[in-house]
Design a protein around this motif. Structure first.
Motif, PDB file in Angstrom:
ATOM      1  N   ILE A  63       0.444  -0.955   0.156  1.00  0.00           N
ATOM      2  CA  ILE A  63       0.205   0.268  -0.162  1.00  0.00           C
ATOM      3  C   ILE A  63       0.971   1.459   0.025  1.00  0.00           C
ATOM      4  N   GLY A  64       1.002   2.366  -1.567  1.00  0.00           N
ATOM      5  CA  GLY A  64       1.503   2.893  -0.635  1.00  0.00           C
ATOM      6  C   GLY A  64       0.801   4.498  -1.321  1.00  0.00           C
ATOM      7  N   ILE A  65       1.567   5.654   0.343  1.00  0.00           N
ATOM      8  CA  ILE A  65       0.392   6.168  -0.085  1.00  0.00           C
ATOM      9  C   ILE A  65       1.618   7.620  -0.826  1.00  0.00           C
ATOM     10  N   ASN A  66       1.252   8.458  -1.277  1.00  0.00           N
ATOM     11  CA  ASN A  66       2.408   9.688  -2.488  1.00  0.00           C
ATOM     12  C   ASN A  66       3.456   8.742  -1.870  1.00  0.00           C
ATOM     13  N   GLY A  67       3.706   8.028  -2.902  1.00  0.00           N
ATOM     14  CA  GLY A  67       5.463   7.547  -2.541  1.00  0.00           C
ATOM     15  C   GLY A  67       5.391   6.875  -1.305  1.00  0.00           C
ATOM     16  N   LEU A  68       5.231   6.606  -0.888  1.00  0.00           N
ATOM     17  CA  LEU A  68       5.707   5.860   1.171  1.00  0.00           C
ATOM     18  C   LEU A  68       4.758   4.349   0.552  1.00  0.00           C
ATOM     19  N   GLN A  69       5.618   3.915   1.198  1.00  0.00           N
ATOM     20  CA  GLN A  69       4.904   2.537   1.552  1.00  0.00           C
ATOM     21  C   GLN A  69       4.363   2.609   2.835  1.00  0.00           C
ATOM     22  N   LEU A  70       3.203   2.250   3.414  1.00  0.00           N
ATOM     23  CA  LEU A  70       2.806   2.230   4.201  1.00  0.00           C
ATOM     24  C   LEU A  70       3.021   0.668   4.881  1.00  0.00           C
ATOM     25  N   THR A  71       3.283  -0.173   4.194  1.00  0.00           N
ATOM     26  CA  THR A  71       4.077  -1.637   4.673  1.00  0.00           C
ATOM     27  C   THR A  71       4.878  -2.081   4.845  1.00  0.00           C
ATOM     28  N   LYS A  72       6.261  -1.007   4.646  1.00  0.00           N
ATOM     29  CA  LYS A  72       7.418  -1.395   5.316  1.00  0.00           C
ATOM     30  C   LYS A  72       7.431  -0.530   6.788  1.00  0.00           C
ATOM     31  N   LEU A  73       6.680  -0.041   7.204  1.00  0.00           N
ATOM     32  CA  LEU A  73       6.538   0.647   8.375  1.00  0.00           C
ATOM     33  C   LEU A  73       5.964  -0.041   9.641  1.00  0.00           C
ATOM     34  N   SER A  74       6.411  -0.152  10.616  1.00  0.00           N
ATOM     35  CA  SER A  74       5.945   0.065  12.017  1.00  0.00           C
ATOM     36  C   SER A  74       4.693  -0.056  12.263  1.00  0.00           C
ATOM     37  N   GLU A  75       4.172  -0.289  13.191  1.00  0.00           N
ATOM     38  CA  GLU A  75       2.794   0.150  14.086  1.00  0.00           C
ATOM     39  C   GLU A  75       3.132   1.976  13.887  1.00  0.00           C
ATOM     40  N   ALA A  76       4.122   2.207  14.723  1.00  0.00           N
ATOM     41  CA  ALA A  76       3.913   3.213  15.231  1.00  0.00           C
ATOM     42  C   ALA A  76       4.056   4.655  14.472  1.00  0.00           C
ATOM     43  N   GLY A  77       5.034   3.463  13.235  1.00  0.00           N
ATOM     44  CA  GLY A  77       5.784   4.566  11.468  1.00  0.00           C
ATOM     45  C   GLY A  77       3.471   4.787  11.442  1.00  0.00           C
ATOM     46  N   ARG A  78       3.394   3.732  10.838  1.00  0.00           N
ATOM     47  CA  ARG A  78       1.733   3.994  10.503  1.00  0.00           C
ATOM     48  C   ARG A  78       1.102   4.960  10.526  1.00  0.00           C
ATOM     49  N   ASP A  79       0.754   4.837  12.306  1.00  0.00           N
ATOM     50  CA  ASP A  79       0.479   5.653  13.142  1.00  0.00           C
ATOM     51  C   ASP A  79       0.599   7.137  12.853  1.00  0.00           C
ATOM     52  N   ARG A  80       1.828   7.999  12.513  1.00  0.00           N
ATOM     53  CA  ARG A  80       2.581   8.843  11.747  1.00  0.00           C
ATOM     54  C   ARG A  80       1.507   9.170  10.818  1.00  0.00           C
ATOM     55  N   VAL A  81       2.096   8.354  10.182  1.00  0.00           N
ATOM     56  CA  VAL A  81       1.596   8.914   8.294  1.00  0.00           C
ATOM     57  C   VAL A  81      -0.006   8.673   8.640  1.00  0.00           C
ATOM     58  N   ARG A  82      -0.897   7.985   9.737  1.00  0.00           N
ATOM     59  CA  ARG A  82      -1.883   8.432   9.677  1.00  0.00           C
ATOM     60  C   ARG A  82      -2.177   9.826   9.888  1.00  0.00           C
ATOM     61  N   ALA A  83      -2.175   9.807  10.991  1.00  0.00           N
ATOM     62  CA  ALA A  83      -1.659  11.054  11.709  1.00  0.00           C
ATOM     63  C   ALA A  83      -1.780  12.653  11.207  1.00  0.00           C
TER      64      ALA A  83
END
Ligand code: ATP
Ligand code: MG
Length: 230
Positions: A63-83
């Motif tokens: 899952i890429g959002i603006n070129g950032l691969q969400l699926t490579k991130l930790s849970e905390a990293g995903r939380d930051r992207v979501r925020a």
């Protein structure tokens, strides 16, 4: 802006088998595009939105959002992207019970690290018709009013992607249209891409792009239900 490839999501069952819910080879949304997602109850719409928002980790896929691969991130990293990038209107609102309508909208901004913009919070609550309920806590709001607070909160931090899970399910038809117009206008003005789940054909037919989950997903609800019985 959103690029999904080979997304698979299944849930573990108590008997150690897996319940397949999503198997989506490809799905994408362009910047500022407005898309409606329809499909059967239990088909996996909320699960898909949770995966895109990073609330749930997919079983596999990208899952890429603006070129950032969400699926490579930790849970905390995903939380930051979501925020920072995603606004989410939950099917069940998820308002914070101890805080007023205004504080709920405001808090959405502080999670994003963008600071409080009281005027924007008040303006959004005004636009959803709640200027006379700014200081009410969720328990003192009707269900439809809570849903409108959730819409204002999702837009508060100027996301690049708005995910809305049946954002008007609990609102009367006259106000439904107002909320849809508000969400669409806001997204258009601020170039926010949007993926909205609805069961209302009246709402769906207003959109240029309507996706039926059964058409993008290789798992079909009866198949998933079968997995459930095994
Ligand atoms: N945490 C979980 N563990 C096991 N199964 C789950 C879990 N979450 C969802 N499911 C299953 O996944 C399937 C899809 O659920 P989901 O909530 O995504 O459907 P939906 O399309 O949003 O339905 P509705 O239109 O009723 O909201 C359902 O069969 C559900 O039982
Ligand atoms: Mg759902």
């Amino acid at each position: 802006m959103l690029e999904i490839t080979d997304l698979v999501k299944d849930f573990p069952l108590p008997d150690r088998s897996r319940l397949p819910v999503l198997d989506i080879p490809q799905f994408s949304i362009s910047a500022a595009e407005q898309v409606v997602l329809i499909g059967e109850s239990g088909g996996g719409k909320t699960t898909l939105l949770h995966c895109i928002a990073g609330i749930t980790a997919p079983t596999s896929g990208r899952i890429g959002i603006n070129g950032l691969q969400l699926t490579k991130l930790s849970e905390a990293g995903r939380d930051r992207v979501r925020a920072a990038r995603i606004g989410y209107v939950f099917q069940t609102f998820n308002l914070l019970p101890g805080f007023s309508a205004l504080e709920n909208v405001w808090l959405g901004m502080s999670f994003a690290g963008k600071g409080h913009d009281r005027n924007r919070a008040v303006d959004l609550l005004q636009r959803v018709g709640l200027s006379n309920r700014l200081h009410h806590k969720p328990h003192a709001l009707s269900v439809g009013q809570q849903q409108r607070v959730a819409v204002a909160r999702a837009l508060a931090n100027r996301p690049t992607l708005l995910l809305a899970d049946e954002p008007t399910a609990n609102i009367d038809p006259a106000n439904q249209q107002k909320i849809i117009d508000l969400i669409r206008d806001c997204c258009r003005e601020e170039e926010v891409a949007m993926l909205m789940v609805t069961h209302s054909m009246q709402i769906a037919e207003q959109f240029d792009r309507v996706e039926r989950l059964e058409e993008i997903n290789r798992v079909h609800p009866d198949e998933a239900a079968q997995g459930d019985q095994e």
